[in-house]
Design an enzyme around this catalytic site. Structure first.
Site, PDB file in Angstrom:
ATOM      1  N   LYS A   1      -2.491  36.032   4.392  1.00 34.19           N
ATOM      2  CA  LYS A   1      -1.850  34.711   4.455  1.00 34.19           C
ATOM      3  C   LYS A   1      -0.835  34.521   3.332  1.00 34.19           C
ATOM      4  O   LYS A   1       0.319  34.154   3.572  1.00 34.19           O
ATOM      5  CB  LYS A   1      -2.913  33.590   4.403  1.00 34.19           C
ATOM      6  CG  LYS A   1      -3.865  33.641   5.588  1.00 34.19           C
ATOM      7  CD  LYS A   1      -4.895  32.539   5.532  1.00 34.19           C
ATOM      8  CE  LYS A   1      -5.850  32.655   4.346  1.00 34.19           C
ATOM      9  NZ  LYS A   1      -6.688  33.881   4.401  1.00 34.19           N
ATOM     10  N   THR A   2      -1.253  34.801   2.098  1.00 32.97           N
ATOM     11  CA  THR A   2      -0.343  34.654   0.961  1.00 32.97           C
ATOM     12  C   THR A   2       0.827  35.625   1.106  1.00 32.97           C
ATOM     13  O   THR A   2       1.985  35.285   0.847  1.00 32.97           O
ATOM     14  CB  THR A   2      -1.113  34.904  -0.359  1.00 32.97           C
ATOM     15  OG1 THR A   2      -2.168  33.944  -0.442  1.00 32.97           O
ATOM     16  CG2 THR A   2      -0.210  34.770  -1.565  1.00 32.97           C
TER      17      THR A   2
ATOM     18  N   ASP B   1      -1.690  26.711  -0.531  1.00 34.24           N
ATOM     19  CA  ASP B   1      -2.847  27.538  -0.207  1.00 34.24           C
ATOM     20  C   ASP B   1      -4.065  26.628  -0.069  1.00 34.24           C
ATOM     21  O   ASP B   1      -4.120  25.566  -0.691  1.00 34.24           O
ATOM     22  CB  ASP B   1      -3.065  28.552  -1.342  1.00 34.24           C
ATOM     23  CG  ASP B   1      -3.696  29.845  -0.834  1.00 34.24           C
ATOM     24  OD1 ASP B   1      -4.085  29.894   0.346  1.00 34.24           O
ATOM     25  OD2 ASP B   1      -3.786  30.803  -1.625  1.00 34.24           O
TER      26      ASP B   1
ATOM     27  N   THR C   1      -8.504  29.056   5.206  1.00 34.19           N
ATOM     28  CA  THR C   1      -9.527  29.933   5.764  1.00 34.19           C
ATOM     29  C   THR C   1     -10.314  29.155   6.821  1.00 34.19           C
ATOM     30  O   THR C   1     -11.149  29.721   7.507  1.00 34.19           O
ATOM     31  CB  THR C   1     -10.509  30.386   4.661  1.00 34.19           C
ATOM     32  OG1 THR C   1     -10.841  29.252   3.861  1.00 34.19           O
ATOM     33  CG2 THR C   1      -9.880  31.444   3.785  1.00 34.19           C
TER      34      THR C   1
ATOM     35  N   ARG D   1      -7.223  43.652   2.102  1.00 28.68           N
ATOM     36  CA  ARG D   1      -7.544  43.558   0.679  1.00 28.68           C
ATOM     37  C   ARG D   1      -8.707  44.473   0.346  1.00 28.68           C
ATOM     38  O   ARG D   1      -8.713  45.161  -0.679  1.00 28.68           O
ATOM     39  CB  ARG D   1      -7.882  42.122   0.281  1.00 28.68           C
ATOM     40  CG  ARG D   1      -8.288  42.039  -1.207  1.00 28.68           C
ATOM     41  CD  ARG D   1      -8.677  40.646  -1.633  1.00 28.68           C
ATOM     42  NE  ARG D   1      -7.530  39.776  -1.670  1.00 28.68           N
ATOM     43  CZ  ARG D   1      -7.547  38.519  -1.206  1.00 28.68           C
ATOM     44  NH1 ARG D   1      -8.646  38.037  -0.665  1.00 28.68           N
ATOM     45  NH2 ARG D   1      -6.476  37.771  -1.290  1.00 28.68           N
TER      46      ARG D   1
HETATM   47  N1  LIG Z   1      -0.359  43.199   7.111  1.00 24.40           N
HETATM   48  C1  LIG Z   1      -0.567  43.804   5.942  1.00 24.40           C
HETATM   49  N2  LIG Z   1      -0.092  45.045   5.728  1.00 24.40           N
HETATM   50  C2  LIG Z   1      -0.328  45.647   4.560  1.00 24.40           C
HETATM   51  N3  LIG Z   1      -1.023  45.118   3.541  1.00 24.40           N
HETATM   52  C3  LIG Z   1      -1.513  43.905   3.693  1.00 24.40           C
HETATM   53  C4  LIG Z   1      -1.304  43.165   4.895  1.00 24.40           C
HETATM   54  N4  LIG Z   1      -1.909  41.980   4.774  1.00 24.40           N
HETATM   55  C5  LIG Z   1      -2.470  41.952   3.565  1.00 24.40           C
HETATM   56  N5  LIG Z   1      -2.238  43.105   2.901  1.00 24.40           N
HETATM   57  C6  LIG Z   1      -2.745  43.468   1.577  1.00 24.40           C
HETATM   58  O1  LIG Z   1      -3.939  42.736   1.361  1.00 24.40           O
HETATM   59  C7  LIG Z   1      -3.898  42.014   0.153  1.00 24.40           C
HETATM   60  C8  LIG Z   1      -4.466  40.637   0.402  1.00 24.40           C
HETATM   61  O2  LIG Z   1      -3.602  39.869   1.199  1.00 24.40           O
HETATM   62  P1  LIG Z   1      -3.349  38.321   0.912  1.00 24.40           P
HETATM   63  O3  LIG Z   1      -3.485  38.026  -0.542  1.00 24.40           O
HETATM   64  O4  LIG Z   1      -2.061  37.962   1.550  1.00 24.40           O
HETATM   65  O5  LIG Z   1      -4.556  37.677   1.699  1.00 24.40           O
HETATM   66  P2  LIG Z   1      -4.904  36.141   1.961  1.00 24.40           P
HETATM   67  O6  LIG Z   1      -5.051  35.986   3.436  1.00 24.40           O
HETATM   68  O7  LIG Z   1      -3.916  35.267   1.277  1.00 24.40           O
HETATM   69  O8  LIG Z   1      -6.332  35.987   1.293  1.00 24.40           O
HETATM   70  P3  LIG Z   1      -7.043  34.686   0.624  1.00 24.40           P
HETATM   71  O9  LIG Z   1      -7.552  33.843   1.772  1.00 24.40           O
HETATM   72  O10 LIG Z   1      -8.179  35.262  -0.160  1.00 24.40           O
HETATM   73  O11 LIG Z   1      -6.018  33.989  -0.207  1.00 24.40           O
HETATM   74  C9  LIG Z   1      -2.452  42.011  -0.306  1.00 24.40           C
HETATM   75  O12 LIG Z   1      -2.367  42.293  -1.668  1.00 24.40           O
HETATM   76  C10 LIG Z   1      -1.768  43.111   0.480  1.00 24.40           C
HETATM   77  O13 LIG Z   1      -1.621  44.239  -0.323  1.00 24.40           O
HETATM   78 MG   LIG Z   2      -4.140  33.995  -0.372  1.00 22.40          MG
END
Ligand SMILES: Nc1ncnc2c1ncn2[C@@H]1O[C@H](COP(=O)(O)OP(=O)(O)OP(=O)(O)O)[C@@H](O)[C@H]1O
Ligand SMILES: [Mg+2]
Length: 358
Positions: free
Chosen positions: A78-79, A123, A172, A231
């Site tokens: 997401k981030t 977020d 989430t 992640r």
């Molecule tokens: N589609 C993707 N392709 C490659 N790497 C990815 C992808 N999505 C996420 N990642 C990797 O996973 C890690 C976590 O992703 P991210 O921080 O965007 O998750 P999030 O959904 O924001 O999680 P949270 O809910 O904990 O904030 C990132 O550092 C990135 O390296």
């Molecule tokens: Mg995030």
């Protein structure tokens, strides 16, 4: 739960394998592994296509894209996508989070400082204070806020125009967002768990960036045990690399990956300690359920939110647990995974089980 809490919960959740995760170094690594453009995003094909179209159309019109809501379990991107939206639009990104917005004034301060086309990333948007949420409705729809000056009877509301901006909200728990807020997003993307072959691609890409010597079946092994989560895939890769460097010759082969993942208590299906604790409590202590999620959380010594947001989505998705109106229920697959015999009467019946969140 605050984002940091959730991150911390996830770290605890990954238990021993994340002893070093609190360390800023690992966070820097995580940031370095984020894809920077839509083209670099692995998996989430539909979301990528749809979002690509939204952004391209906005670019052609020379306008800020519609507001975007990103929902899905932790660590799915997401981030990452929020950052990509800003960079694809070559717009500045402003970051905040729901828990940081405790008063409408906090939001007013952010919004009044926005420039045309800016991307505002909120977020954990479902954790924003209610009055701020109401201010956000108007800002999203009319690009206007009422700023209240003063207190008590002398207070006056001054309408303030804000330049068109794009709100990107992440949550989430999309189910916890009030309808009026959800409806004001022009595009909603629900991120799904990743397939092993997608995680495999991510792991190879990360290994390249980190300079890890990785064999094809070593990567496949990590991918299949990564809980469908990039992640986690990246973290497991780093932990397996540690093992390879200390206990082997530095190369991540299949036997090295297996031995390392066993050491870190990640099982063949990717279930980790919390996942197993949840289905273990459900089967052994509550006879397979139904049991309320709060009771289940107490039984495993975790916050209710951690069980709901971190463990459950994966267990539901993989058919180990069902959410029913009367509580959580173990599926026969859960009993079998623990090496137990499922009770004779199936705990889940068709009309009872619901696989939907909330
Ligand atoms: N589609 C993707 N392709 C490659 N790497 C990815 C992808 N999505 C996420 N990642 C990797 O996973 C890690 C976590 O992703 P991210 O921080 O965007 O998750 P999030 O959904 O924001 O999680 P949270 O809910 O904990 O904030 C990132 O550092 C990135 O390296
Ligand atoms: Mg995030």
């Amino acid at each position: 739960m605050h984002e940091d809490d959730l991150a911390a919960a996830e770290a605890v959740h990954l238990s021993s394998l994340t002893a070093a995760e609190a360390d800023g170094d690992e966070r820097t690594i995580e940031a370095a592994l984020r894809p920077r453009t839509l083209a670099e995003v692995v998996g989430q094909v539909r979301v990528r296509d749809q979002l690509g179209l939204v952004l391209e159309a906005a670019r052609r019109r020379g306008r800020a894209p519609d507001h975007v809501l990103l929902s899905g379990p932790p660590g799915l991107g997401k981030t990452t996508l929020a950052m990509i939206i800003a960079s694809e639009m070559t717009s500045p990104l402003r970051l905040t989070s729901g828990p940081a917005i405790t008063h409408a004034g906090d939001l007013a301060a952010i919004l009044s400082g926005m420039n045309e086309g800016d991307v505002l990333f909120v977020d954990e948007i479902h954790r924003m204070a209610r009055p701020a949420e109401e201010m956000l409705y108007m800002a999203m729809e009319d690009f206007r806020v009422d700023v209240v000056i003063g207190k008590g009877p002398g207070a006056t509301a001054i309408p303030l125009d804000i330049p068109p901006f794009t709100l990107v909200g992440a949550t989430t728990r999309a189910g916890l967002l009030p309808g009026p807020l959800r409806d004001r997003f022009g595009f909603t993307a629900h991120l799904e768990f990743y397939e092993p072959h997608e995680l495999d691609t991510i792991i190879h890409r990360s290994a390249g960036l980190l300079g890890v010597d990785l064999e094809v079946d070593g990567a496949a092994e990590i991918a299949s045990r990564s809980r469908g989560t990039p992640r986690i895939a990246n973290r497991l890769l780093r932990r397996v690399r540690d093992y390879a460097q200390v206990r082997a010759d530095g190369v991540v082969t299949l036997p090295v990956a297996r031995a390392a993942l066993d050491l870190y208590e990640v099982d063949e299906l990717g279930l980790d300690r919390l996942d197993r604790a949840v289905i273990d409590a459900l089967c052994r202590r509550f006879g397979g359920g139904p049991v309320g999620v709060s009771t289940l959380a107490v039984a495993v010594g975790e916050e209710r939110e951690t069980v709901e947001e971190v463990a459950e989505p994966f267990l539901v998705r993989n058919g180990f647990l069902a959410r029913t109106p009367r509580g959580r229920v173990a599926t026969p697959a859960a009993w079998e995974h623990l090496g137990l015999k499922p009770p004779p009467m199936p705990a889940v019946t068709d009309g009872d089980a619901t696989l939907f969140e909330d």
